[in-house]
Every structure is written in C-alpha cells, then in structure tokens.
Scaffold this motif. Structure first.
Motif, short mmCIF file in Angstrom:
data_model
loop_
_atom_site.label_atom_id
_atom_site.label_comp_id
_atom_site.label_asym_id
_atom_site.label_seq_id
_atom_site.Cartn_x
_atom_site.Cartn_y
_atom_site.Cartn_z
N ILE A 71 0.84 -1.21 0.00
CA ILE A 71 0.00 0.00 0.00
C ILE A 71 0.87 1.25 0.00
O ILE A 71 0.62 2.21 -0.74
N VAL A 72 1.92 1.26 0.82
CA VAL A 72 2.81 2.42 0.90
C VAL A 72 3.51 2.64 -0.44
O VAL A 72 3.56 3.77 -0.96
N THR A 73 4.05 1.56 -1.03
CA THR A 73 4.74 1.68 -2.31
C THR A 73 3.80 2.16 -3.41
O THR A 73 4.15 3.05 -4.21
N CYS A 74 2.59 1.61 -3.45
CA CYS A 74 1.63 2.02 -4.48
C CYS A 74 1.21 3.48 -4.32
O CYS A 74 1.02 4.18 -5.32
N THR A 75 1.08 3.94 -3.09
CA THR A 75 0.75 5.35 -2.86
C THR A 75 1.86 6.26 -3.38
O THR A 75 1.59 7.27 -4.05
N CYS A 76 3.09 5.90 -3.10
CA CYS A 76 4.22 6.70 -3.56
C CYS A 76 4.32 6.68 -5.09
O CYS A 76 4.62 7.71 -5.71
N VAL A 77 4.06 5.52 -5.70
CA VAL A 77 4.09 5.43 -7.15
C VAL A 77 2.99 6.29 -7.77
O VAL A 77 3.21 6.98 -8.78
N THR A 78 1.81 6.29 -7.17
CA THR A 78 0.70 7.10 -7.68
C THR A 78 1.05 8.59 -7.64
O THR A 78 0.79 9.34 -8.60
N ILE A 79 1.65 9.03 -6.55
CA ILE A 79 2.05 10.44 -6.44
C ILE A 79 3.12 10.77 -7.46
O ILE A 79 3.06 11.82 -8.14
N ALA A 80 4.11 9.88 -7.62
CA ALA A 80 5.17 10.12 -8.60
C ALA A 80 4.61 10.13 -10.02
O ALA A 80 5.04 10.93 -10.86
N ALA A 81 3.65 9.25 -10.29
CA ALA A 81 3.06 9.19 -11.63
C ALA A 81 2.21 10.41 -11.96
O ALA A 81 1.95 10.69 -13.13
N PHE A 202 4.92 -16.23 -13.01
CA PHE A 202 4.37 -15.24 -13.93
C PHE A 202 3.02 -14.71 -13.48
O PHE A 202 2.64 -13.60 -13.82
N GLU A 203 2.28 -15.51 -12.74
CA GLU A 203 1.00 -15.03 -12.22
C GLU A 203 1.21 -13.86 -11.27
O GLU A 203 0.50 -12.85 -11.34
N THR A 204 2.21 -13.98 -10.40
CA THR A 204 2.54 -12.88 -9.49
C THR A 204 3.01 -11.66 -10.28
O THR A 204 2.62 -10.52 -9.98
N TYR A 205 3.87 -11.91 -11.28
CA TYR A 205 4.34 -10.80 -12.12
C TYR A 205 3.16 -10.06 -12.77
O TYR A 205 3.13 -8.83 -12.83
N GLY A 206 2.21 -10.84 -13.28
CA GLY A 206 1.06 -10.22 -13.94
C GLY A 206 0.22 -9.39 -13.00
O GLY A 206 -0.24 -8.29 -13.35
N ILE A 207 -0.01 -9.90 -11.78
CA ILE A 207 -0.79 -9.15 -10.80
C ILE A 207 -0.08 -7.86 -10.42
O ILE A 207 -0.69 -6.78 -10.37
N LEU A 208 1.23 -7.95 -10.18
CA LEU A 208 2.00 -6.75 -9.81
C LEU A 208 2.03 -5.75 -10.94
O LEU A 208 1.94 -4.53 -10.71
N SER A 209 2.16 -6.24 -12.18
CA SER A 209 2.14 -5.34 -13.33
C SER A 209 0.80 -4.62 -13.43
O SER A 209 0.75 -3.41 -13.71
N GLY A 210 -0.28 -5.36 -13.20
CA GLY A 210 -1.60 -4.72 -13.22
C GLY A 210 -1.77 -3.69 -12.13
O GLY A 210 -2.35 -2.61 -12.35
N ILE A 211 -1.26 -3.99 -10.94
CA ILE A 211 -1.35 -3.04 -9.83
C ILE A 211 -0.57 -1.76 -10.15
O ILE A 211 -1.06 -0.64 -9.93
N LEU A 212 0.64 -1.92 -10.70
CA LEU A 212 1.45 -0.76 -11.04
C LEU A 212 0.78 0.08 -12.14
O LEU A 212 0.77 1.31 -12.07
N ASN A 213 0.22 -0.59 -13.15
CA ASN A 213 -0.46 0.15 -14.20
C ASN A 213 -1.66 0.92 -13.66
O ASN A 213 -1.96 2.03 -14.11
#
Length: 287
Positions: A71-81, A202-213
């Motif tokens: 949650i913390v990482t995703c919040t920081c990524v959202t602000i940076a994006a 790859f399933e984990t990679y796909g989920i993380l990629s979707g979260i980042l997008n």
C-alpha cells in the motif's frame, strides 16, 4: 521498458501531428492501428513460449493489496506518476505569461522533461538490478522531484524571480527524479510479495504489473485535476510548492515505514536485504 515508453511519449505527438498535416484526422489512427496489428502478429510468431515452473502455486490479488508495504509503495508510485499530468494544465499558461514563449518552444520544454525521464530510466534500472535498495531509491527520487518542483516556479517562499533557465533545469531534474522514484517500484513490490510467501511466478508478475499500471493511471488522472485546481485557487508557484510538499511527505512516510518495518522484521532482515539486492528473476523459457 520505461525508456521506450518515454521515447513514445516524446516522438508520439510529433509523428501524430505530421500524419495529421499530411492526411487529416483519420490518418494517425489508421497508421497506428495498422502498426499495432503488425506488432501483435509478430509477437505471436516470434516470442518464445514461457514455461512457468511454479504454475501450481497460485497468487492472490487480495492478499497482495492487503500487505501494508504494498500500500505504501503504491501510494508513492501514484504520487510520482501524477507529476507529468500535474504540469499539463498550468505549465503552458505559466511560461506563456512569464516568458512569452510560443507553443512550439513550450512543447520543447515538455520534451526536455520526457527526455530526462527516458535517459535516466536505464540508469535507475541498472542500479536496481545490480545494487537493489529499491525503497531507498524511491525515497531519493521523490526528494529530487520535490526540489525540482520547489524551484520550477520558483516557490513563492523563495525571494527569487521566475527565470526561464531555472524552469527548464527544474523540468530536467524533475524527469530524473520521477525516473528514480518510479523504476524501482516493480522490483520493490516483487521483493515484498515474495518475502510474504507468495510464489515467484508469472502469475505474481502479472498481478503486480496490473497493480502498477493502475497506480500509473490513477496518478495520470489525479495529476491534471490537482494541478489545475491549485493553479485556479492560488498560482503556479504555490501549486508547485504544494506538490513539492506532497512529495516530501510521501518520501517521509516511506522512510518511516521502511525503518519501522525493518525493526519489526529484524529476524528476517538479512533475507529481505538479499532479495532487494538480487536482479529481477528470470524464469526458464522454452523455445
């Protein structure tokens, strides 16, 4: 990946505008649609089949998004994006009012931002692959971006006037800071999920990629709204000052969380540190 994405953002408007001048409104869409169809067919033919040896282990989207570090990482990524979109509604009117720049030169200022991001992305990726320290890089990137935002106007808190060279340099530094803040995000999320027992497949990679997008898209949506609103109720200088403060706050939250989490997980700290220093895992591919 981020470098090629930035390159597309840089040359896309130029190519699109040229095609529009040559063939009107429909031509850019026809050309891009045809290119995407050709690339899809080439990918089907040329890309190797991936053999996920860990396919029996299943990842869980709900389990991943419930991890506090995620949650913390995703919040920081959202602000940076949101940084790029933040400038869309207010940078052009600001430079037009202050420096009387034409639309052509204003476009070059935005291009400087994209080029700085594209050039910095491979360097940030190399550091992540070889040195790790993903959260540290994200914190430093946000602080660099906050300095750029603070001097872009510059801030009304500074007793210095607006200067074109200072704005351009700030845009370049902002591009560097955004790259350093965003590039480590995938490896950071991968390190977190694996340390919490999720499979490295790859399933984990796909989920993380979707979260980042999703984070990137949310940031791209919030950025223009926040930038336009702050510019309307105050000024460009105060808008960038507020954004600089938000970046410092985000970096501070990540730093505090990193320190607290490190203390709580001292028994597994060496394991997590080893994960952070590893390059991105590459699973076997079956040609």
């Amino acid at each position: 990946m981020e470098a090629t994405f930035s390159l597309g953002l840089t040359v896309g408007p130029v190519i699109g505008g040229s095609l529009y001048e040559v063939g009107g409104f429909k031509l850019p869409f026809l050309v891009m649609g045809s290119l995407m169809l050709v690339i899809m067919l080439l990918a089907l033919v040329l890309l190797p089949t991936q053999n996920d040896n860990l396919k029996k282990e299943r990842s869980s989207f709900l389990k991943i998004i419930q991890i506090p570090s995620v949650i913390v990482t995703c919040t920081c990524v959202t602000i940076a994006a949101s940084l790029f979109g933040f400038l869309d509604p207010n940078l052009s009117p600001f430079v037009d009012k202050k420096f009387k720049l034409s639309a052509f030169w204003t476009g070059f200022m935005f291009m400087a931002l994209s080029i700085a991001f594209g050039v910095s992305s491979p360097a940030a990726g190399w550091i992540v692959d070889n040195k790790g320290l993903t959260k540290s890089l994200m914190i430093v990137g946000q602080l660099i971006a906050s300095v750029a935002m603070f001097f872009m106007g510059p801030s009304s808190l500074l007793p210095i006037p607006s200067m074109l060279w200072l704005t351009v340099v700030s845009l370049i530094i902002l591009g560097i800071g955004a790259a350093v803040a965003e590039i480590p995000a995938f490896q950071d999320l991968l390190t977190i999920t694996i340390s919490h027992g999720l499979p490295d497949n790859f399933e984990t990679y796909g989920i993380l990629s979707g979260i980042l997008n999703s984070c990137f898209s949310t940031g791209s949506f919030i950025g223009p709204l926040l930038g336009g609103y702050l510019d309307d109720i105050a000024s460009f200088q105060w808008a960038t000052t507020c954004m600089a403060g938000l970046l410092v706050f985000s970096a501070s939250i990540m730093l505090v969380f990193k320190m607290v989490n490190h203390c709580k997980t001292s028994n597994s700290a060496d394991y997590v540190a080893d994960l952070e220093r590893e390059p991105l895992r590459r699973l076997n591919v079956n040609h």
